[in-house]
Design an enzyme around this catalytic site. Structure first.
Site, mmCIF file in Angstrom:
data_model
loop_
_atom_site.group_PDB
_atom_site.id
_atom_site.type_symbol
_atom_site.label_atom_id
_atom_site.label_comp_id
_atom_site.label_asym_id
_atom_site.label_seq_id
_atom_site.Cartn_x
_atom_site.Cartn_y
_atom_site.Cartn_z
ATOM 1 N N TYR A 1 126.191 58.878 40.676
ATOM 2 C CA TYR A 1 126.396 58.312 39.340
ATOM 3 C C TYR A 1 125.195 57.458 38.986
ATOM 4 O O TYR A 1 124.781 56.614 39.780
ATOM 5 C CB TYR A 1 127.676 57.461 39.281
ATOM 6 N N GLU B 1 124.294 55.817 35.426
ATOM 7 C CA GLU B 1 124.218 55.466 34.005
ATOM 8 C C GLU B 1 123.018 54.546 33.788
ATOM 9 O O GLU B 1 122.767 53.661 34.611
ATOM 10 C CB GLU B 1 125.476 54.734 33.566
ATOM 11 N N ASP C 1 112.846 70.844 16.211
ATOM 12 C CA ASP C 1 113.742 71.394 17.228
ATOM 13 C C ASP C 1 113.013 72.582 17.873
ATOM 14 O O ASP C 1 113.080 73.710 17.383
ATOM 15 C CB ASP C 1 115.066 71.820 16.588
ATOM 16 N N THR D 1 114.950 72.474 24.699
ATOM 17 C CA THR D 1 115.784 72.828 25.844
ATOM 18 C C THR D 1 114.850 73.036 27.030
ATOM 19 O O THR D 1 113.651 73.271 26.851
ATOM 20 C CB THR D 1 116.575 74.135 25.629
ATOM 21 N N LYS E 1 115.165 77.751 28.323
ATOM 22 C CA LYS E 1 114.787 78.990 27.625
ATOM 23 C C LYS E 1 113.446 79.460 28.207
ATOM 24 O O LYS E 1 113.358 79.650 29.405
ATOM 25 C CB LYS E 1 114.815 78.759 26.118
ATOM 26 N N ARG F 1 119.588 74.395 32.868
ATOM 27 C CA ARG F 1 120.209 74.235 31.563
ATOM 28 C C ARG F 1 120.174 72.757 31.187
ATOM 29 O O ARG F 1 120.677 71.918 31.937
ATOM 30 C CB ARG F 1 121.649 74.724 31.673
#
Ligand SMILES: *Cc1c(COP(=O)(O)O)cnc(C)c1O
Length: 412
Positions: A59, A61, A205, A231, A234, A240
């Protein structure tokens, strides 16, 4: 270190044969059919190893050096490496590597720059805008007031006179540039000019071309955009996920928009895998790959045009081809079904005019497999015979399988 060194398939085969069957079945599907989906690729074994690593347990954060959880010293190193590599790969002052996906990156970009109700200009969804560019079914269309610009129905290219007219009429707070189906490079300088003229932010984008930009095979939006969204899975060939790039003045707003505004704990295994992918993308072999992706795209587009399909914009400068099979007497959806039956997997996309669907193809995955121009010419022939639905369907399917298996994505 068994989790890292034992292959995932072996562990699963013993512990969960049912799921092992699914994983191996998908690997077989991916390696016996042709992956022509323009958004897909084959991540390297090193990227997959990072994804399947114990970093998934952590974890974390917050950001390196400023976490809400203990024990983050090691994963902090992974995130610092990922950020440094992303900055140097794209020549950006600031990078945020935490967005869980391309859509999450866009959400955070809007959260950093906009307030609910703000007016935004983006490519019409009916002409290749992404869901996050104002679809009523998406948060973007619900929380912001989107106006869509189109493309020239003849050339298929963004109509900058229209972008400017809409910008002057609606005075948007942001202009979004980027598409799911454009085979050409956006004119970033013209978008910047219009954004400056109306005092709007420019959000690029670059989900699709990010890998080409990293490999020097496409122009970079970084000098023009206030925020670049991308991303990593791709053409970029990583795990991903999403990525944000910006200048120093927006860095803090962008970081806060990702965490704590739109996301919780960072996925450290994915961030480590992004670091691996950015490292791979900085190597000369990746630049060669990116240029081969484009060279392959050109041959595939020319092959489809020679066989009678209408190729949108007359060709491609990228990995992506949009083609209308209508001249062959078949609509896009029927064509996609016939192609899937023949083992050629791809999507439909909007066309520059009307409501019909075209075929969207990409060369990123087949190029990763090692295919070149010769194979692209062969694929064009296979695509057209499957779309026409004439002749021996089983033979086309066999030829597709032979071609795919001759270029294994994960050679033993
Ligand atoms: C793929 C894509 C996205 C979204 O990426 P996800 O990871 O699927 O959320 C956003 N914008 C554009 C233009 C894309 O092509």
């Amino acid at each position: 270190m068994t989790v890292i060194h034992e292959s995932g398939a072996d562990v699963l085969r013993r512990r969960d044969p049912e799921l092992a069957g699914v994983l191996l079945g998908e690997l077989t599907r991916q390696s016996t059919t042709l992956q022509l989906n323009a958004a897909e690729n084959f991540a390297s074994p090193a990227v997959l190893a990072a994804l399947g690593s114990p970093l998934a347990n952590k974890y974390a954060e917050g950001y390196p050096g400023a976490r809400y959880h203990g024990g983050c010293e090691i994963v902090d190193v992974a995130e610092r490496i990922a950020v440094d590599r992303a900055r140097s790969l794209f020549g950006a002052a600031h990078a945020n590597v935490q967005p869980h996906s391309g859509s999450s990156a866009v959400l955070a970009a809007y959260a950093a720059l906009l307030r609910p109700g703000d007016t935004v200009l983006a490519l019409d969804l009916a002409r290749g805008g992404h869901l996050t560019h104002g679809s009523p079914a998406n948060f973007s269309g619900r929380w912001y007031t989107f106006h869509g610009y189109g493309v020239d129905p003849e050339t298929g290219l963004v109509d900058h006179a229209q972008v400017r007219a809409l910008a002057l009429a609606h005075r948007p707070r942001a202009i979004v540039c980027g598409s799911i189906s454009s085979p050409r490079h956006p004119e970033y300088a013209l978008f910047r000019e219009t954004a400056d003229e109306v005092g709007a932010y420019l959000i690029v984008d670059a989900a699709h071309p990010a890998g080409l930009i990293a490999g020097g095979a496409a122009p970079s939006p970084v000098p023009y955009a206030d925020v670049v969204c991308a991303t990593t899975h791709k053409v970029l060939r990583g795990p991903r996920g999403g990525l944000l790039l910006c200048g120093p003045e927006l860095a803090e707003r962008v970081d806060r928009a990702v965490f704590p505004f739109t996301q919780g704990g960072a996925q450290m295994h994915t961030i480590a895998a992004k670091a691996v992918a950015f490292g791979e993308a900085a190597a000369p072999s990746f630049a060669a790959y990116a240029h081969q992706v484009v060279a392959n795209g050109r041959v595939l587009a020319a092959g489809l045009a020679a066989e009678g399909m209408t190729v949108v914009t007359g060709g491609t400068d990228t990995h992506l081809i949009a083609a209308d099979p209508a001249p062959l007497g078949v609509d896009g959806r029927t064509a996609r079904g016939r192609l899937a039956a023949a083992g050629m997997i791809l999507d439909c996309c909007p066309l520059p005019r009307g409501n019909g669907r075209g075929l969207r193809l990409g060369t990123a995955a087949v190029t990763t497999q090692g295919m070149g121009e010769e194979e692209m010419a062969r694929i064009a022939g296979l695509l057209v015979s499957a779309v026409r639905g004439r002749g021996d369907g089983a033979r086309t399917r066999d030829e597709v399988r032979d071609l795919a298996t001759a270029f294994p994505p994960y050679p033993a």
